[in-house]
Scaffold this motif. Sequence first.
Motif, PDB file in Angstrom:
ATOM      1  N   VAL A 148     -26.399  -5.398  25.177  1.00 30.75           N
ATOM      2  CA  VAL A 148     -26.780  -5.328  23.763  1.00 30.75           C
ATOM      3  C   VAL A 148     -26.628  -3.939  23.149  1.00 30.75           C
ATOM      4  O   VAL A 148     -27.101  -3.704  22.046  1.00 30.75           O
ATOM      5  N   ASN A 149     -25.950  -3.027  23.845  1.00 33.38           N
ATOM      6  CA  ASN A 149     -25.744  -1.712  23.223  1.00 33.38           C
ATOM      7  C   ASN A 149     -24.331  -1.608  22.650  1.00 33.38           C
ATOM      8  O   ASN A 149     -23.491  -2.493  22.827  1.00 33.38           O
ATOM      9  N   LYS A 150     -24.067  -0.495  21.957  1.00 37.04           N
ATOM     10  CA  LYS A 150     -22.797  -0.359  21.228  1.00 37.04           C
ATOM     11  C   LYS A 150     -21.573  -0.252  22.118  1.00 37.04           C
ATOM     12  O   LYS A 150     -20.447  -0.368  21.623  1.00 37.04           O
ATOM     13  N   ILE A 192     -31.145 -16.125  26.846  1.00 40.69           N
ATOM     14  CA  ILE A 192     -30.257 -14.970  26.853  1.00 40.69           C
ATOM     15  C   ILE A 192     -30.963 -13.877  27.636  1.00 40.69           C
ATOM     16  O   ILE A 192     -32.161 -13.627  27.436  1.00 40.69           O
ATOM     17  N   ILE A 193     -30.232 -13.235  28.536  1.00 38.29           N
ATOM     18  CA  ILE A 193     -30.732 -12.053  29.243  1.00 38.29           C
ATOM     19  C   ILE A 193     -30.107 -10.846  28.569  1.00 38.29           C
ATOM     20  O   ILE A 193     -28.885 -10.741  28.496  1.00 38.29           O
ATOM     21  N   THR A 194     -30.954  -9.944  28.077  1.00 37.72           N
ATOM     22  CA  THR A 194     -30.431  -8.734  27.440  1.00 37.72           C
ATOM     23  C   THR A 194     -30.449  -7.581  28.425  1.00 37.72           C
ATOM     24  O   THR A 194     -31.366  -7.447  29.229  1.00 37.72           O
ATOM     25  N   SER A 195     -29.422  -6.756  28.350  1.00 40.64           N
ATOM     26  CA  SER A 195     -29.295  -5.600  29.238  1.00 40.64           C
ATOM     27  C   SER A 195     -28.815  -4.390  28.457  1.00 40.64           C
ATOM     28  O   SER A 195     -28.029  -4.519  27.514  1.00 40.64           O
ATOM     29  N   ARG A 219     -33.821  -6.153  19.982  1.00 34.14           N
ATOM     30  CA  ARG A 219     -34.429  -6.550  18.705  1.00 34.14           C
ATOM     31  C   ARG A 219     -33.583  -7.600  17.961  1.00 34.14           C
ATOM     32  O   ARG A 219     -34.072  -8.658  17.586  1.00 34.14           O
ATOM     33  N   GLU A 220     -32.316  -7.290  17.719  1.00 35.33           N
ATOM     34  CA  GLU A 220     -31.470  -8.214  16.964  1.00 35.33           C
ATOM     35  C   GLU A 220     -31.328  -9.548  17.686  1.00 35.33           C
ATOM     36  O   GLU A 220     -31.385 -10.613  17.063  1.00 35.33           O
ATOM     37  N   CYS A 221     -31.170  -9.491  18.995  1.00 34.41           N
ATOM     38  CA  CYS A 221     -31.026 -10.710  19.791  1.00 34.41           C
ATOM     39  C   CYS A 221     -32.278 -11.585  19.649  1.00 34.41           C
ATOM     40  O   CYS A 221     -32.175 -12.793  19.409  1.00 34.41           O
TER      41      CYS A 221
END
Length: 193
Positions: free
Chosen positions: A73-75, A95-98, A103-105
């Motif tokens: 989820v980073n740029k 969804i697994i965020t890494s 926040r947006e997710c």
Amino acid sequence: MKTRFNDLLKVDYPIIVAPMFLVSNVAMITAAQDSGISAAIPALNYRTDAELRAAIDAIRAHSTKPFGINLIVNKSNVKYKSQLRTCVEKKVDFIITSLGSPRECIELAKPAGIKVFCDVVDLKYAKIVEELGADAVIAVSSVAGGHAGNLTPEEFLPLLRKELKIPIISAGGIASSTDVKKHLALGADAVSV
């Protein structure tokens, strides 16, 4: 092996087959579903949106049991926004965020009924994602593959259990049923293997 995670995802066992870059595939996900556990695939395992959509459709055609997609989820992930839109449109189960702010997710996934589990390596970040509305944290310990944390499961899991209200999924150092039981006893609600 019943924990609050079983109820959260509606699985028989509190186990997720971890998303592994260039390793996880549709066959792994469907085998996990058939075994009463869940699994996730990194979205970046697919080079195009059409390939990601085809994989999600193939998994859905096999089973209605839960599965997830892992999003960086980073740029650094220039495909993130389109991958997130696809996951929301296709209504993946979680969804697994890494590697960045979820926040947006969380803001887009949760209204669609999609659960969000966030990789964390320390208590500070775990509390932040809980406040943002994460459904669970994935406690990435010092013995995890890929991007590992600094704390051992023995240090990290009891700390998170004491401080958080949401479920904790332990990642790292799990290779047998004995390890699963150990991590659950340390405070995890599920394990990622």
